[in-house]
Design a protein around this motif. Structure first.
Motif, PDB file in Angstrom:
ATOM      1  N   ILE A   8       0.850  -1.194   0.000  1.00  0.00           N
ATOM      2  CA  ILE A   8       0.000   0.000   0.000  1.00  0.00           C
ATOM      3  C   ILE A   8       0.887   1.247   0.000  1.00  0.00           C
ATOM      4  CG2 ILE A   8      -1.879   1.205   1.187  1.00  0.00           C
ATOM      5  CD1 ILE A   8      -2.556  -1.700   0.465  1.00  0.00           C
ATOM      6  N   VAL A   9       0.571   2.195  -0.876  1.00  0.00           N
ATOM      7  CA  VAL A   9       1.313   3.455  -0.901  1.00  0.00           C
ATOM      8  C   VAL A   9       0.596   4.466  -0.020  1.00  0.00           C
ATOM      9  CG1 VAL A   9       2.036   5.409  -2.338  1.00  0.00           C
ATOM     10  CG2 VAL A   9       2.218   3.057  -3.220  1.00  0.00           C
ATOM     11  N   TYR A  10       1.360   5.130   0.874  1.00  0.00           N
ATOM     12  CA  TYR A  10       0.787   6.172   1.716  1.00  0.00           C
ATOM     13  C   TYR A  10       1.642   7.424   1.582  1.00  0.00           C
ATOM     14  CZ  TYR A  10      -0.385   8.979   5.761  1.00  0.00           C
ATOM     15  OH  TYR A  10      -0.744  10.037   6.558  1.00  0.00           O
ATOM     16  N   GLU A  11       0.982   8.559   1.319  1.00  0.00           N
ATOM     17  CA  GLU A  11       1.693   9.846   1.225  1.00  0.00           C
ATOM     18  C   GLU A  11       0.871  10.897   1.962  1.00  0.00           C
ATOM     19  OE1 GLU A  11       2.234  10.958  -2.868  1.00  0.00           O
ATOM     20  OE2 GLU A  11       3.290   9.112  -3.375  1.00  0.00           O
ATOM     21  N   ARG A  12       1.562  11.968   2.395  1.00  0.00           N
ATOM     22  CA  ARG A  12       0.873  13.154   2.911  1.00  0.00           C
ATOM     23  C   ARG A  12       1.051  14.270   1.894  1.00  0.00           C
ATOM     24  NH1 ARG A  12      -2.811  14.007   6.708  1.00  0.00           N
ATOM     25  NH2 ARG A  12      -1.929  16.044   7.168  1.00  0.00           N
ATOM     26  N   TRP A  13      -0.050  14.854   1.472  1.00  0.00           N
ATOM     27  CA  TRP A  13       0.025  15.958   0.512  1.00  0.00           C
ATOM     28  C   TRP A  13      -0.194  17.312   1.167  1.00  0.00           C
ATOM     29  CZ3 TRP A  13      -3.069  14.328  -4.459  1.00  0.00           C
ATOM     30  CH2 TRP A  13      -2.379  13.282  -5.096  1.00  0.00           C
ATOM     31  N   GLU A  14      -0.866  17.323   2.289  1.00  0.00           N
ATOM     32  CA  GLU A  14      -1.180  18.571   2.965  1.00  0.00           C
ATOM     33  C   GLU A  14       0.083  19.122   3.609  1.00  0.00           C
ATOM     34  OE1 GLU A  14      -5.203  19.511   5.314  1.00  0.00           O
ATOM     35  OE2 GLU A  14      -3.682  18.449   6.441  1.00  0.00           O
ATOM     36  N   ARG A  18      -3.020   4.469  -1.837  1.00  0.00           N
ATOM     37  CA  ARG A  18      -3.164   3.715  -3.096  1.00  0.00           C
ATOM     38  C   ARG A  18      -3.214   2.237  -2.731  1.00  0.00           C
ATOM     39  NH1 ARG A  18       1.642   5.455  -6.975  1.00  0.00           N
ATOM     40  NH2 ARG A  18       0.711   3.880  -8.312  1.00  0.00           N
ATOM     41  N   VAL A  19      -4.363   1.631  -2.962  1.00  0.00           N
ATOM     42  CA  VAL A  19      -4.568   0.210  -2.676  1.00  0.00           C
ATOM     43  C   VAL A  19      -4.515  -0.528  -4.014  1.00  0.00           C
ATOM     44  CG1 VAL A  19      -6.166  -1.484  -1.698  1.00  0.00           C
ATOM     45  CG2 VAL A  19      -6.042   0.830  -0.717  1.00  0.00           C
ATOM     46  N   LEU A  71     -12.252   4.633   7.136  1.00  0.00           N
ATOM     47  CA  LEU A  71     -11.517   3.535   7.754  1.00  0.00           C
ATOM     48  C   LEU A  71     -11.373   2.393   6.748  1.00  0.00           C
ATOM     49  CD1 LEU A  71     -10.329   2.261  10.373  1.00  0.00           C
ATOM     50  CD2 LEU A  71     -12.661   1.481  10.903  1.00  0.00           C
ATOM     51  N   PHE A  72     -10.147   2.202   6.287  1.00  0.00           N
ATOM     52  CA  PHE A  72      -9.845   1.061   5.418  1.00  0.00           C
ATOM     53  C   PHE A  72      -9.320  -0.074   6.282  1.00  0.00           C
ATOM     54  CE2 PHE A  72      -9.369   4.474   2.329  1.00  0.00           C
ATOM     55  CZ  PHE A  72      -9.818   3.913   1.143  1.00  0.00           C
ATOM     56  N   HIS A  73      -9.785  -1.281   6.032  1.00  0.00           N
ATOM     57  CA  HIS A  73      -9.128  -2.471   6.560  1.00  0.00           C
ATOM     58  C   HIS A  73      -8.494  -3.185   5.376  1.00  0.00           C
ATOM     59  CE1 HIS A  73     -11.529  -1.990  10.272  1.00  0.00           C
ATOM     60  NE2 HIS A  73     -10.619  -2.758  10.841  1.00  0.00           N
ATOM     61  N   ILE A  74      -7.225  -3.531   5.521  1.00  0.00           N
ATOM     62  CA  ILE A  74      -6.481  -4.237   4.477  1.00  0.00           C
ATOM     63  C   ILE A  74      -6.107  -5.602   5.036  1.00  0.00           C
ATOM     64  CG2 ILE A  74      -4.368  -4.242   3.054  1.00  0.00           C
ATOM     65  CD1 ILE A  74      -6.066  -1.826   2.404  1.00  0.00           C
ATOM     66  N   ARG A  75      -6.395  -6.671   4.278  1.00  0.00           N
ATOM     67  CA  ARG A  75      -5.967  -7.999   4.740  1.00  0.00           C
ATOM     68  C   ARG A  75      -4.941  -8.539   3.750  1.00  0.00           C
ATOM     69  NH1 ARG A  75      -7.907 -13.709   5.053  1.00  0.00           N
ATOM     70  NH2 ARG A  75      -9.616 -13.235   3.617  1.00  0.00           N
ATOM     71  N   PRO A  76      -3.654  -8.368   4.084  1.00  0.00           N
ATOM     72  CA  PRO A  76      -2.609  -8.869   3.179  1.00  0.00           C
ATOM     73  C   PRO A  76      -2.706 -10.392   3.071  1.00  0.00           C
ATOM     74  CG  PRO A  76      -1.674  -7.448   4.908  1.00  0.00           C
ATOM     75  CD  PRO A  76      -3.087  -7.775   5.305  1.00  0.00           C
ATOM     76  N   ARG A  77      -2.149 -10.945   1.977  1.00  0.00           N
ATOM     77  CA  ARG A  77      -2.165 -12.407   1.808  1.00  0.00           C
ATOM     78  C   ARG A  77      -1.381 -13.079   2.940  1.00  0.00           C
ATOM     79  NH1 ARG A  77      -5.219 -10.599  -1.673  1.00  0.00           N
ATOM     80  NH2 ARG A  77      -5.542 -11.560  -3.743  1.00  0.00           N
TER      81      ARG A  77
END
Ligand SMILES: [Fe+2]
Length: 188
Positions: free
Chosen positions: A28-34, A129-130, A107-113
């Motif tokens: 998962i890509v995480y960025e801060r733009w603010e 980015r999921v 609220l996203f929940h992500i379940r990796p393999r």
């Protein structure tokens, strides 16, 4: 700033670099733009897309996205419960889910393999980015409001495909932002 909880590890991440690293491990890509381009709450979708034109162009190039729009839902949105019910069960898409949050929370929940489930609270200034094929589900926080820029490779790929795993039933769809941590939603 996002907040990441890992219930199976009893861990909470609130540091920007720690969040980005842990999410990167799960693809998962995480960025801060603010606060690169703060926009007023009254800004129209066109004004928002204009303000973030450079970032949107970069993402389009990186991810092959061809269109961008602004989604805006709140408690008054007709059919909100039916809309949310499509996304609060574990699913995947045939294209990336890309969101830059302008207002509200989600609220996203992500379940990796492999590895534990990651609960990611996103708020204004967060880009997530999921990648396509990632198992995930989504809930709104208690204000039931979110405004976000979305990017698409092909809007036909946006249909949710359900895993029917029932994994979401093991996790509370409750946001625990700083206000809640300080005292059950007390005013900050
Ligand atoms: Fe989704």
């Amino acid at each position: 700033m996002a907040l990441v909880r890992i219930p199976e590890e009893g861990a909470t991440l609130s540091d920007r670099e720690a969040i980005a690293r842990r999410l990167a491990d799960a693809g998962i890509v995480y960025e801060r733009w603010e606060p690169s381009h703060p926009v007023p709450a009254s800004a129209s979708p066109a004004e928002i897309l204009d303000a973030y034109d450079e970032e949107i162009a970069r993402l389009k190039q990186e991810g092959g996205y061809v269109t961008a729009d602004v989604i805006d839902v709140g408690p008054q949105t007709p059919g909100l419960d039916a809309m949310l019910a499509k996304f609060n069960r574990e699913h995947w898409h045939d294209e990336d889910e890309v969101r830059f949050i302008i207002a509200g929370k989600g609220l996203f929940h992500i379940r990796p393999r492999t590895g534990p489930v990651l609960a990611i609270e996103v708020e204004p200034g967060d880009l997530i980015r999921v990648p396509r094929g990632t198992w995930h589900w989504f809930d709104l926080c208690e204000t039931r409001r979110i405004r976000a820029i979305r990017l698409f490779q092909d809007s036909a790929g946006w249909t949710p495909r359900y895993t029917e795993s029932g994994a979401e039933r093991g996790f509370e769809p409750v946001c625990l932002g700083p206000g809640q941590l300080a005292g059950h939603g007390a005013a900050r």
